[in-house]
Motif scaffolding. Sequence first.
Motif, PDB file in Angstrom:
ATOM      1  N   LYS A 128       0.829  -1.210   0.000  1.00 18.32           N
ATOM      2  CA  LYS A 128       0.000   0.000   0.000  1.00 18.32           C
ATOM      3  C   LYS A 128       0.862   1.258   0.000  1.00 18.32           C
ATOM      4  CE  LYS A 128      -4.065  -1.975   2.177  1.00 18.32           C
ATOM      5  NZ  LYS A 128      -4.963  -1.960   3.332  1.00 18.32           N
TER       6      LYS A 128
ATOM      7  N   TYR B  30       2.346   1.646  -3.577  1.00 16.31           N
ATOM      8  CA  TYR B  30       1.369   2.183  -4.526  1.00 16.31           C
ATOM      9  C   TYR B  30       1.168   3.675  -4.308  1.00 16.31           C
ATOM     10  CZ  TYR B  30      -0.140  -2.354  -6.358  1.00 16.31           C
ATOM     11  OH  TYR B  30      -0.188  -3.558  -6.986  1.00 16.31           O
ATOM     12  N   ARG B  31       1.184   4.113  -3.065  1.00 21.95           N
ATOM     13  CA  ARG B  31       1.001   5.529  -2.759  1.00 21.95           C
ATOM     14  C   ARG B  31       2.140   6.368  -3.345  1.00 21.95           C
ATOM     15  NH1 ARG B  31      -0.224   6.859   3.287  1.00 21.95           N
ATOM     16  NH2 ARG B  31      -2.114   5.775   2.674  1.00 21.95           N
TER      17      ARG B  31
END
Length: 84
Positions: free
Chosen positions: A38, A41-42
């Motif tokens: 996560k 992806y950020r």
Amino acid sequence: MAVALVQQAQAAPKSIAIGLTLAAVGAIAFSGKAIIVKLAYRHGVDAVTLIMLRMLFALPFFFPGHEPVGQPQHAAPHARAADP
């Protein structure tokens, strides 16, 4: 024979503790993987790059030249009967 049973009984709690520790570390690492993905992806990392990194980190565990776990290093030579 009794000495071997006592030594085996004393070694059992140590092996159980090692197994529980490895299971806990594995569970934490498995759940931490989602957090890392996560965050990646950020920061704009694409899926193909993440899969490549995942495979590169897993490669040493599948390397064919490693010593199998649990196998003895050197087997004791077999005793031979004397020739008559």
